[in-house]
Design a protein around this motif. Structure first.
Motif, PDB file in Angstrom:
ATOM      1  N   LYS A   1     -44.474 -11.013  -8.914  1.00  0.00           N
ATOM      2  CA  LYS A   1     -45.926 -10.841  -9.095  1.00  0.00           C
ATOM      3  C   LYS A   1     -46.309 -11.002 -10.562  1.00  0.00           C
ATOM      4  O   LYS A   1     -47.315 -11.638 -10.892  1.00  0.00           O
ATOM      5  N   GLY A   2     -45.508 -10.404 -11.442  1.00  0.00           N
ATOM      6  CA  GLY A   2     -45.768 -10.495 -12.882  1.00  0.00           C
ATOM      7  C   GLY A   2     -45.711 -11.941 -13.360  1.00  0.00           C
ATOM      8  O   GLY A   2     -46.583 -12.402 -14.095  1.00  0.00           O
ATOM      9  N   ILE A   3     -44.692 -12.676 -12.897  1.00  0.00           N
ATOM     10  CA  ILE A   3     -44.512 -14.084 -13.279  1.00  0.00           C
ATOM     11  C   ILE A   3     -45.709 -14.909 -12.807  1.00  0.00           C
ATOM     12  O   ILE A   3     -46.225 -15.771 -13.525  1.00  0.00           O
ATOM     13  N   GLN A   4     -46.169 -14.602 -11.585  1.00  0.00           N
ATOM     14  CA  GLN A   4     -47.329 -15.292 -11.006  1.00  0.00           C
ATOM     15  C   GLN A   4     -48.585 -15.026 -11.843  1.00  0.00           C
ATOM     16  O   GLN A   4     -49.332 -15.938 -12.173  1.00  0.00           O
ATOM     17  N   ARG A   5     -48.773 -13.745 -12.198  1.00  0.00           N
ATOM     18  CA  ARG A   5     -49.959 -13.368 -12.975  1.00  0.00           C
ATOM     19  C   ARG A   5     -49.950 -13.998 -14.370  1.00  0.00           C
ATOM     20  O   ARG A   5     -50.989 -14.244 -14.962  1.00  0.00           O
ATOM     21  N   MET A   6     -48.751 -14.250 -14.877  1.00  0.00           N
ATOM     22  CA  MET A   6     -48.637 -14.878 -16.197  1.00  0.00           C
ATOM     23  C   MET A   6     -48.677 -16.404 -16.091  1.00  0.00           C
ATOM     24  O   MET A   6     -48.600 -17.094 -17.098  1.00  0.00           O
ATOM     25  N   ASP A   7     -48.753 -16.897 -14.857  1.00  0.00           N
ATOM     26  CA  ASP A   7     -48.884 -18.337 -14.623  1.00  0.00           C
ATOM     27  C   ASP A   7     -47.680 -19.114 -15.145  1.00  0.00           C
ATOM     28  O   ASP A   7     -47.830 -20.202 -15.714  1.00  0.00           O
ATOM     29  N   LEU A   8     -46.491 -18.547 -14.956  1.00  0.00           N
ATOM     30  CA  LEU A   8     -45.267 -19.221 -15.411  1.00  0.00           C
ATOM     31  C   LEU A   8     -44.634 -19.965 -14.242  1.00  0.00           C
ATOM     32  O   LEU A   8     -44.654 -19.480 -13.109  1.00  0.00           O
ATOM     33  N   ASP A   9     -44.064 -21.115 -14.523  1.00  0.00           N
ATOM     34  CA  ASP A   9     -43.467 -21.935 -13.482  1.00  0.00           C
ATOM     35  C   ASP A   9     -41.949 -21.743 -13.484  1.00  0.00           C
ATOM     36  O   ASP A   9     -41.234 -22.455 -14.185  1.00  0.00           O
ATOM     37  N   LEU A  10     -41.486 -20.746 -12.721  1.00  0.00           N
ATOM     38  CA  LEU A  10     -40.043 -20.480 -12.647  1.00  0.00           C
ATOM     39  C   LEU A  10     -39.573 -20.687 -11.210  1.00  0.00           C
ATOM     40  O   LEU A  10     -40.300 -20.384 -10.265  1.00  0.00           O
ATOM     41  N   ASN A  11     -38.345 -21.185 -11.058  1.00  0.00           N
ATOM     42  CA  ASN A  11     -37.832 -21.400  -9.701  1.00  0.00           C
ATOM     43  C   ASN A  11     -37.057 -20.189  -9.186  1.00  0.00           C
ATOM     44  O   ASN A  11     -36.782 -19.239  -9.933  1.00  0.00           O
ATOM     45  N   GLY A  12     -36.699 -20.237  -7.908  1.00  0.00           N
ATOM     46  CA  GLY A  12     -36.003 -19.113  -7.259  1.00  0.00           C
ATOM     47  C   GLY A  12     -34.688 -18.758  -7.932  1.00  0.00           C
ATOM     48  O   GLY A  12     -34.354 -17.573  -8.083  1.00  0.00           O
ATOM     49  N   ALA A  13     -33.947 -19.781  -8.355  1.00  0.00           N
ATOM     50  CA  ALA A  13     -32.645 -19.538  -9.005  1.00  0.00           C
ATOM     51  C   ALA A  13     -32.841 -18.786 -10.321  1.00  0.00           C
ATOM     52  O   ALA A  13     -32.049 -17.893 -10.666  1.00  0.00           O
ATOM     53  N   GLN A  14     -33.888 -19.133 -11.066  1.00  0.00           N
ATOM     54  CA  GLN A  14     -34.157 -18.447 -12.341  1.00  0.00           C
ATOM     55  C   GLN A  14     -34.568 -16.989 -12.098  1.00  0.00           C
ATOM     56  O   GLN A  14     -34.133 -16.081 -12.818  1.00  0.00           O
ATOM     57  N   ILE A  15     -35.371 -16.767 -11.073  1.00  0.00           N
ATOM     58  CA  ILE A  15     -35.786 -15.394 -10.744  1.00  0.00           C
ATOM     59  C   ILE A  15     -34.563 -14.574 -10.316  1.00  0.00           C
ATOM     60  O   ILE A  15     -34.405 -13.428 -10.724  1.00  0.00           O
ATOM     61  N   ASP A  16     -33.670 -15.191  -9.528  1.00  0.00           N
ATOM     62  CA  ASP A  16     -32.438 -14.489  -9.117  1.00  0.00           C
ATOM     63  C   ASP A  16     -31.581 -14.134 -10.331  1.00  0.00           C
ATOM     64  O   ASP A  16     -30.984 -13.056 -10.388  1.00  0.00           O
ATOM     65  N   ARG A  17     -31.515 -15.043 -11.299  1.00  0.00           N
ATOM     66  CA  ARG A  17     -30.731 -14.774 -12.516  1.00  0.00           C
ATOM     67  C   ARG A  17     -31.362 -13.657 -13.352  1.00  0.00           C
ATOM     68  O   ARG A  17     -30.660 -12.841 -13.944  1.00  0.00           O
ATOM     69  N   LEU A  18     -32.687 -13.663 -13.427  1.00  0.00           N
ATOM     70  CA  LEU A  18     -33.375 -12.575 -14.147  1.00  0.00           C
ATOM     71  C   LEU A  18     -33.082 -11.236 -13.477  1.00  0.00           C
ATOM     72  O   LEU A  18     -32.857 -10.229 -14.149  1.00  0.00           O
ATOM     73  N   MET A  19     -33.053 -11.230 -12.148  1.00  0.00           N
ATOM     74  CA  MET A  19     -32.729  -9.996 -11.411  1.00  0.00           C
ATOM     75  C   MET A  19     -31.274  -9.578 -11.645  1.00  0.00           C
ATOM     76  O   MET A  19     -30.976  -8.397 -11.795  1.00  0.00           O
ATOM     77  N   ALA A  20     -30.381 -10.565 -11.694  1.00  0.00           N
ATOM     78  CA  ALA A  20     -28.965 -10.264 -11.950  1.00  0.00           C
ATOM     79  C   ALA A  20     -28.803  -9.654 -13.343  1.00  0.00           C
ATOM     80  O   ALA A  20     -28.033  -8.706 -13.547  1.00  0.00           O
TER      81      ALA A  20
END
Length: 208
Positions: free
Chosen positions: A11-30
């Motif tokens: 949600k935060g990434i969406q609100r900041m209008d950033l274009d990140l893919n699923g793999a990048q979000i998974d890595r941020l979570m890791a």
């Protein structure tokens, strides 16, 4: 809990209008999960609440993404790798170096580099004033007390035509007035960091 944290990050990434893919979000979570785990034993950050880590660490680091150039970047006083590791995750083509004098924190960063497979990340354990290297085009920090200190301590790490990217809270009028001669504010960007109170700014400084 994991799912809630991931939703908050997305949600935060969406609100900041950033274009990140699923793999990048998974890595941020890791990375976040590693930080939570290591923080219990090694006290890497004063922020204990994982939900707060999303806004105050991850989203705060990602808020500068639109202003990062393509040239190699060094994150000075990186602590547990902020903002350097989130930037390295989201910009795999960018060469990112993180520098910190705290051995526990750089050991954590090295572990994160290995586990997340961050080939574009170099972790350095050294004192900023002692670290001698080919100067960088981009020097970023969110840890320095004042702009004057940041420039004084990291001057040798910034190329002649390079920039200093200072992540700050309130717009620092007094600190700008106290800039060493030969340096100027090039641009200032007000950052939008979902879930955090108070203002955030990115100041881009250069030599006159």
């Amino acid at each position: 809990m994991e799912q809630q944290l991931k939703i908050a990050l997305e949600k935060g990434i969406q609100r900041m209008d950033l274009d990140l893919n699923g793999a990048q979000i998974d890595r941020l979570m890791a990375y976040l999960n590693l930080l939570i785990k290591w923080n219990k034993a090694y006290n890497l950050t004063a922020v204990r609440d994982p939900q707060e880590m999303i806004s105050r660490h991850l989203l705060d680091s990602l808020s500068v993404l639109p202003y990062i150039g393509d040239a190699p970047l060094i994150d000075v006083g990186s602590g547990p790798g902020l903002p350097g590791i989130p930037l390295a995750i989201c910009r795999p083509e960018l060469a990112v170096t993180t520098l910190d004098s705290n051995g526990k924190k750089t050991r954590f960063q090295i572990q994160a580099k290995i586990e997340l497979g961050l080939d574009n990340l170099t972790v350095i354990h050294d004192r900023v004033e002692k670290y001698q290297v080919e100067p960088f085009q981009q020097v970023i920090s969110r840890a320095f007390a004042s702009l004057e200190d940041m420039i004084t301590w990291t001057n040798h790490l910034c190329a002649e035509d390079g920039v200093f990217l200072a992540m700050k809270g309130l717009y620092p009028e007094d600190e700008l007035a106290a800039l060493p001669s030969g340096y100027q504010l090039n641009t200032c960007h007000k950052l939008n960091v979902p879930g955090t109170d108070g203002e955030r700014h990115l100041l881009i400084l250069g030599r006159t």
